[in-house]
Design a protein around this motif. Structure first.
Motif, PDB file in Angstrom:
ATOM      1  N   GLY A 131       0.964  -1.206  -0.056  1.00 23.17           N
ATOM      2  CA  GLY A 131       0.091  -0.072   0.102  1.00 23.17           C
ATOM      3  C   GLY A 131       0.727   1.270  -0.110  1.00 23.17           C
ATOM      4  N   GLY A 132       1.965   1.160  -0.217  1.00 20.89           N
ATOM      5  CA  GLY A 132       2.969   2.462  -0.460  1.00 20.89           C
ATOM      6  C   GLY A 132       3.730   2.744   0.917  1.00 20.89           C
ATOM      7  N   GLN A 133       4.454   1.627   1.557  1.00 30.07           N
ATOM      8  CA  GLN A 133       5.150   1.941   2.498  1.00 30.07           C
ATOM      9  C   GLN A 133       6.561   2.242   1.854  1.00 30.07           C
ATOM     10  OE1 GLN A 133       5.330  -0.443   6.403  1.00 30.07           O
ATOM     11  NE2 GLN A 133       7.169  -1.240   5.387  1.00 30.07           N
ATOM     12  N   VAL A 134       7.166   3.271   2.381  1.00 27.96           N
ATOM     13  CA  VAL A 134       8.787   3.494   2.262  1.00 27.96           C
ATOM     14  C   VAL A 134       9.471   3.352   3.461  1.00 27.96           C
ATOM     15  CG1 VAL A 134       8.262   4.885   0.235  1.00 27.96           C
ATOM     16  CG2 VAL A 134       8.610   6.112   2.532  1.00 27.96           C
ATOM     17  N   THR A 135      10.748   2.760   3.327  1.00 28.88           N
ATOM     18  CA  THR A 135      11.626   2.834   4.434  1.00 28.88           C
ATOM     19  C   THR A 135      12.612   3.762   4.192  1.00 28.88           C
ATOM     20  OG1 THR A 135      12.941   1.197   3.052  1.00 28.88           O
ATOM     21  CG2 THR A 135      11.344   0.414   4.698  1.00 28.88           C
ATOM     22  N   TYR A 136      13.286   4.248   5.611  1.00 30.72           N
ATOM     23  CA  TYR A 136      14.125   5.483   5.448  1.00 30.72           C
ATOM     24  C   TYR A 136      15.329   4.940   6.429  1.00 30.72           C
ATOM     25  CZ  TYR A 136      11.394   6.792   9.192  1.00 30.72           C
ATOM     26  OH  TYR A 136      10.621   6.815  10.707  1.00 30.72           O
ATOM     27  N   ARG A 137      16.607   5.253   6.088  1.00 30.86           N
ATOM     28  CA  ARG A 137      17.629   5.256   6.951  1.00 30.86           C
ATOM     29  C   ARG A 137      18.735   6.216   6.717  1.00 30.86           C
ATOM     30  NH1 ARG A 137      20.846  -0.545   7.684  1.00 30.86           N
ATOM     31  NH2 ARG A 137      22.494   0.286   9.335  1.00 30.86           N
ATOM     32  N   VAL A 138      19.261   6.865   7.698  1.00 31.74           N
ATOM     33  CA  VAL A 138      20.139   7.900   7.684  1.00 31.74           C
ATOM     34  C   VAL A 138      21.564   7.261   7.326  1.00 31.74           C
ATOM     35  CG1 VAL A 138      20.839   8.120   9.933  1.00 31.74           C
ATOM     36  CG2 VAL A 138      20.957  10.252   8.791  1.00 31.74           C
ATOM     37  N   ASP A 139      22.302   7.717   6.381  1.00 35.61           N
ATOM     38  CA  ASP A 139      23.579   7.375   6.045  1.00 35.61           C
ATOM     39  C   ASP A 139      24.688   7.924   7.208  1.00 35.61           C
ATOM     40  OD1 ASP A 139      24.514   9.626   5.228  1.00 35.61           O
ATOM     41  OD2 ASP A 139      24.312   9.066   3.041  1.00 35.61           O
ATOM     42  N   LYS A 140      25.924   7.644   6.955  1.00 34.15           N
ATOM     43  CA  LYS A 140      26.887   8.190   7.861  1.00 34.15           C
ATOM     44  C   LYS A 140      27.335   9.611   8.137  1.00 34.15           C
ATOM     45  CE  LYS A 140      29.828   3.820   7.379  1.00 34.15           C
ATOM     46  NZ  LYS A 140      31.247   3.362   6.536  1.00 34.15           N
ATOM     47  N   LYS A 141      26.782  10.087   6.934  1.00 41.05           N
ATOM     48  CA  LYS A 141      26.873  11.797   6.806  1.00 41.05           C
ATOM     49  C   LYS A 141      25.461  12.354   7.188  1.00 41.05           C
ATOM     50  CE  LYS A 141      30.637  11.645   3.656  1.00 41.05           C
ATOM     51  NZ  LYS A 141      31.232  11.852   2.411  1.00 41.05           N
ATOM     52  N   GLY A 142      24.457  11.492   7.692  1.00 41.27           N
ATOM     53  CA  GLY A 142      23.148  12.439   8.195  1.00 41.27           C
ATOM     54  C   GLY A 142      22.310  12.269   6.863  1.00 41.27           C
ATOM     55  N   ASN A 143      22.567  11.806   5.727  1.00 44.32           N
ATOM     56  CA  ASN A 143      21.725  12.100   4.582  1.00 44.32           C
ATOM     57  C   ASN A 143      20.828  10.869   4.454  1.00 44.32           C
ATOM     58  OD1 ASN A 143      23.228  14.322   3.483  1.00 44.32           O
ATOM     59  ND2 ASN A 143      24.831  12.852   3.008  1.00 44.32           N
ATOM     60  N   MET A 144      19.443  11.291   3.939  1.00 36.48           N
ATOM     61  CA  MET A 144      18.666  10.035   3.451  1.00 36.48           C
ATOM     62  C   MET A 144      17.660  10.566   2.528  1.00 36.48           C
ATOM     63  SD  MET A 144      15.361  10.058   6.309  1.00 36.48           S
ATOM     64  CE  MET A 144      16.209   9.288   7.797  1.00 36.48           C
ATOM     65  N   GLN A 145      17.356   9.609   1.662  1.00 33.77           N
ATOM     66  CA  GLN A 145      16.420   9.926   0.575  1.00 33.77           C
ATOM     67  C   GLN A 145      15.395   8.928   0.423  1.00 33.77           C
ATOM     68  OE1 GLN A 145      19.473  10.463  -2.357  1.00 33.77           O
ATOM     69  NE2 GLN A 145      18.543   8.748  -3.505  1.00 33.77           N
ATOM     70  N   ALA A 146      14.239   9.310  -0.062  1.00 27.08           N
ATOM     71  CA  ALA A 146      13.064   8.185  -0.467  1.00 27.08           C
ATOM     72  C   ALA A 146      12.469   8.801  -1.692  1.00 27.08           C
ATOM     73  CB  ALA A 146      12.160   8.112   0.666  1.00 27.08           C
ATOM     74  N   ALA A 147      11.646   7.746  -2.283  1.00 24.68           N
ATOM     75  CA  ALA A 147      11.108   7.857  -3.590  1.00 24.68           C
ATOM     76  C   ALA A 147       9.733   8.103  -2.960  1.00 24.68           C
ATOM     77  CB  ALA A 147      11.001   6.871  -4.537  1.00 24.68           C
ATOM     78  N   VAL A 148       8.951   9.422  -3.024  1.00 22.17           N
ATOM     79  CA  VAL A 148       7.504   9.286  -2.485  1.00 22.17           C
ATOM     80  C   VAL A 148       6.337   9.607  -3.340  1.00 22.17           C
ATOM     81  CG1 VAL A 148       8.596  10.336  -0.128  1.00 22.17           C
ATOM     82  CG2 VAL A 148       8.052  11.997  -2.451  1.00 22.17           C
ATOM     83  N   GLY A 149       6.574   8.933  -4.502  1.00 16.17           N
ATOM     84  CA  GLY A 149       5.385   9.175  -5.458  1.00 16.17           C
ATOM     85  C   GLY A 149       5.998   9.004  -6.901  1.00 16.17           C
ATOM     86  N   LYS A 150       4.791   9.477  -7.786  1.00 16.57           N
ATOM     87  CA  LYS A 150       5.440   9.736  -9.222  1.00 16.57           C
ATOM     88  C   LYS A 150       4.630  11.013  -9.683  1.00 16.57           C
ATOM     89  CE  LYS A 150       6.703   5.401 -10.336  1.00 16.57           C
ATOM     90  NZ  LYS A 150       8.078   5.068 -10.938  1.00 16.57           N
ATOM     91  N   ILE A 151       5.392  11.641 -10.733  1.00 22.44           N
ATOM     92  CA  ILE A 151       4.971  12.946 -11.471  1.00 22.44           C
ATOM     93  C   ILE A 151       3.448  13.219 -11.959  1.00 22.44           C
ATOM     94  CG2 ILE A 151       6.041  12.618 -13.544  1.00 22.44           C
ATOM     95  CD1 ILE A 151       5.808  15.773 -11.379  1.00 22.44           C
TER      96      ILE A 151
END
Length: 232
Positions: free
Chosen positions: A157-177
């Motif tokens: 149903g649209g769950q995204v997981t997230y995790r911060v990397d060593k430098k404090g960055n994170m990214q996620a795909a949150v939909g389509k244009i």
């Protein structure tokens, strides 16, 4: 230095050097569509945390109100009645020792892997294969659970997981244009809200340092981090 394409340069010229409000950014993304396919919308955050400290390792999952726009194939490690429960919930693949054997043979045709706690011993045998692919089930993101119905439903149903990397960055795909501006905005709000709720008590200074949103094939649009930090 990589050569910048004319297309990318033309898109860059459409973006002002400023921090856009969320509403402005969601509207502006529509003007940046240039690919022939339905581009994904990516949110990137830089957080003022130090993941070397266990309490500042931000990791979790959130179900987006409008889904991700992707078809997700779900596999489940389970035994007995839980296998039937997983199948009834819509899992694409269900097994235990046979599923481990398939993974060992390189047959990984799923995007999310869920496991009941009593199957983690079997999962551990193929952990070296699953780990580098980011597919290892983890209780922190809800993929090690006895509630396989909810886990499968969330993944589909649209769950995204997230995790911060060593430098404090994170990214996620949150939909389509192809999503409406409102749907894009509401998905981003849901994602950022989850990140704000996960803020460690020990985090010092400005929690969200930088934030941007982009399409698969577009330059980034910078976001107003003050607005993002106010999202509850």
């Amino acid at each position: 230095m990589a050569k910048v394409s004319k297309r990318y340069k033309a898109l860059s010229e459409k973006i002002e050097d400023k921090n856009y409000s969320l509403a402005e950014a969601c509207s502006h993304l529509k003007e940046l569509k240039s690919a022939k396919f339905d581009e994904s919308i990516e949110v990137a955050l830089n957080l003022n945390v130090d993941p070397r400290h266990a309490d500042q390792m931000i990791r979790g999952a959130v179900v987006l109100p409008h889904g991700t726009g992707k078809t997700v194939r779900v596999a489940v490690f389970a035994k007995g009645a839980k296998m039937d429960e997983a199948k009834a919930a819509g899992a694409d693949i269900v097994g235990n020792d046979d599923l481990a054997a398939d993974i060992q043979a390189g047959n990984i045709n799923f995007d999310v892997l869920i496991a009941t706690p009593d199957c983690m011993g079997i999962v551990g045998k193929v952990g070296r294969i699953l780990g580098p692919k980011g597919l290892m089930p983890n209780p922190k993101v809800g993929t090690v659970t006895m509630d396989v119905t909810k886990a499968v439903s969330d993944a589909k149903g649209g769950q995204v997981t997230y995790r911060v990397d060593k430098k404090g960055n994170m990214q996620a795909a949150v939909g389509k244009i192809s999503f409406s501006e409102d749907a894009i905005k509401e998905n981003i709000i849901a994602f950022v809200s989850a990140i704000n709720k996960a803020k460690p008590a020990s985090a010092k200074g400005r929690y969200i340092g930088n934030a941007a949103v982009s399409l698969t094939m577009s330059p980034s649009v910078k976001l107003d981090t003050t607005e993002l930090m106010d999202i509850k």
